[in-house]
Design a protein around this motif. Structure first.
Motif, short mmCIF file in Angstrom:
data_model
loop_
_atom_site.label_atom_id
_atom_site.label_comp_id
_atom_site.label_asym_id
_atom_site.label_seq_id
_atom_site.Cartn_x
_atom_site.Cartn_y
_atom_site.Cartn_z
N GLN A 294 43.92 -25.71 33.79
CA GLN A 294 43.93 -24.89 32.58
C GLN A 294 43.29 -23.52 32.80
OE1 GLN A 294 45.59 -26.07 29.93
NE2 GLN A 294 45.98 -27.92 31.16
N ALA A 295 43.07 -23.15 34.05
CA ALA A 295 42.36 -21.90 34.35
C ALA A 295 43.09 -20.68 33.78
CB ALA A 295 42.17 -21.75 35.85
N ALA A 296 44.41 -20.65 33.91
CA ALA A 296 45.16 -19.49 33.41
C ALA A 296 45.04 -19.38 31.89
CB ALA A 296 46.62 -19.59 33.83
N ARG A 297 45.10 -20.52 31.22
CA ARG A 297 44.95 -20.50 29.75
C ARG A 297 43.55 -20.05 29.35
NH1 ARG A 297 47.89 -25.22 26.30
NH2 ARG A 297 50.03 -24.82 26.97
N LYS A 298 42.56 -20.56 30.06
CA LYS A 298 41.18 -20.18 29.73
C LYS A 298 40.99 -18.68 29.90
CE LYS A 298 36.34 -20.82 30.98
NZ LYS A 298 35.33 -21.64 31.66
N ARG A 299 41.43 -18.16 31.02
CA ARG A 299 41.26 -16.73 31.29
C ARG A 299 41.99 -15.91 30.23
NH1 ARG A 299 40.15 -13.66 36.21
NH2 ARG A 299 40.03 -15.64 37.31
N ALA A 300 43.22 -16.30 29.88
CA ALA A 300 43.99 -15.56 28.87
C ALA A 300 43.32 -15.65 27.51
CB ALA A 300 45.42 -16.10 28.81
N ALA A 301 42.78 -16.82 27.17
CA ALA A 301 42.10 -16.98 25.88
C ALA A 301 40.85 -16.10 25.82
CB ALA A 301 41.74 -18.44 25.66
N LEU A 302 40.09 -16.07 26.91
CA LEU A 302 38.89 -15.24 26.94
C LEU A 302 39.25 -13.78 26.71
CD1 LEU A 302 35.84 -15.00 27.43
CD2 LEU A 302 36.33 -14.80 29.87
#
Length: 281
Positions: A208-216
């Motif tokens: 989920q790293a890409a989602r986390k980075r995009a959400a941040l």
């Protein structure tokens, strides 16, 4: 019959959900858990660190950023309790009656309990006892979420486990190195971080790293080029995209192993496909 897996996070401001547990929220939503987020305020005391946005009204802007972040993480839209951001330091809003520092904590607890009754979480997440870096609103979020967890033991919906988002000493020192994360400047890791033996769960969030980075980075007012959060080096940032760590705030059911790699481990819950989320339990 297994209950639908449900997780409730309680934080103070838009962006609090992303850095320390955004990957975990996304992970369990992707597995099929119902994931809800309470935000005490709309971040009224924040500053816009992205000049490209121009002049913005900070509260509605930050509220929309949180809605965008939740959509990116794949979780339910945020539940705002509409208290006011208290600010901190020389910007502490002592005279604002709606600031969380001036609000009735038992009233906050009652409102969180109402959300618990509506969402049936087995798992709750909130700040650690030091609020990551001591922000007054983070400390209040910790207090009222912990109180609601405790009180739920007497309610129809009894939350099984409470976890606190924590940073290890190594993680905190990394964020204090180079161009440091400003909110951690001058703070002692032995107070604001935890020793490894305090970590009750390590969650692998690489999927989920890409989602986390995009959400941040949905929180543009807080991660712009004038912020330290938005300009961390990749060396500082990368470990935050690998693992998220939690300490244990409370437990009402046995765990199959400790430390844990799954917050729901051992619970009789059902993870529903994404297409079924939002249907009545």
């Amino acid at each position: 019959m297994s209950a639908p897996a449900s997780l409730l996070a309680v934080f103070a401001h838009p962006d609090d959900e992303a850095l320390r547990c955004g990957g975990t929220l996304a992970l369990y939503a992707a597995r099929g858990a119902q994931v809800h987020l309470i935000c005490l305020t709309r971040g009224e005391a924040g500053r816009n660190t992205d000049p490209a946005l121009g002049e913005v009204e900070i509260a509605p802007q930050r509220a929309q950023e949180l809605k965008d972040a939740c959509a990116t993480l794949g979780i339910h839209p945020p539940i705002f309790l509409d208290y006011h951001d208290s600010g901190r330091g020389d910007r502490l809003r002592r005279d604002d009656p709606l600031a969380t520092i001036n609000a009735d904590p038992t009233e906050m607890e009652r409102r969180i309990l109402e959300v618990i009754e509506a969402t049936h979480p087995q798992i709750m997440l909130t700040f650690d006892p030091h609020g990551m870096y001591g922000h007054p609103d983070h400390l209040i979020a910790h207090r009222v979420a912990t109180a609601a967890y405790a009180s739920s033991g007497f309610r129809q919906v009894r939350v099984q486990r409470l976890f606190y988002t924590v940073q290890s000493r190594e993680e905190m020192l990394r964020l204090q190195s180079g161009r440091p994360l400003g909110v951690l400047e001058g703070l002692e890791p032995e107070t604001y971080a935890v020793c490894d033996c305090t970590i009750a769960a390590r969650i692998d969030i690489r999927s989920q790293a890409a989602r986390k980075r995009a959400a941040l980075f949905s929180h543009r007012t807080q991660t712009g080029p004038l912020s330290t959060l938005g300009t961390l080096t990749e060396e500082q940032f990368a470990p935050l995209m690998h693992t998220e760590t939690f300490s244990l705030g409370g437990i009402r059911s046995p765990v199959p192993e400790y430390p844990m790699n799954d917050l729901f481990a051992g619970l009789d819950v059902e993870f529903r496909p994404a297409a079924l989320q939002g249907e009545p339990a």
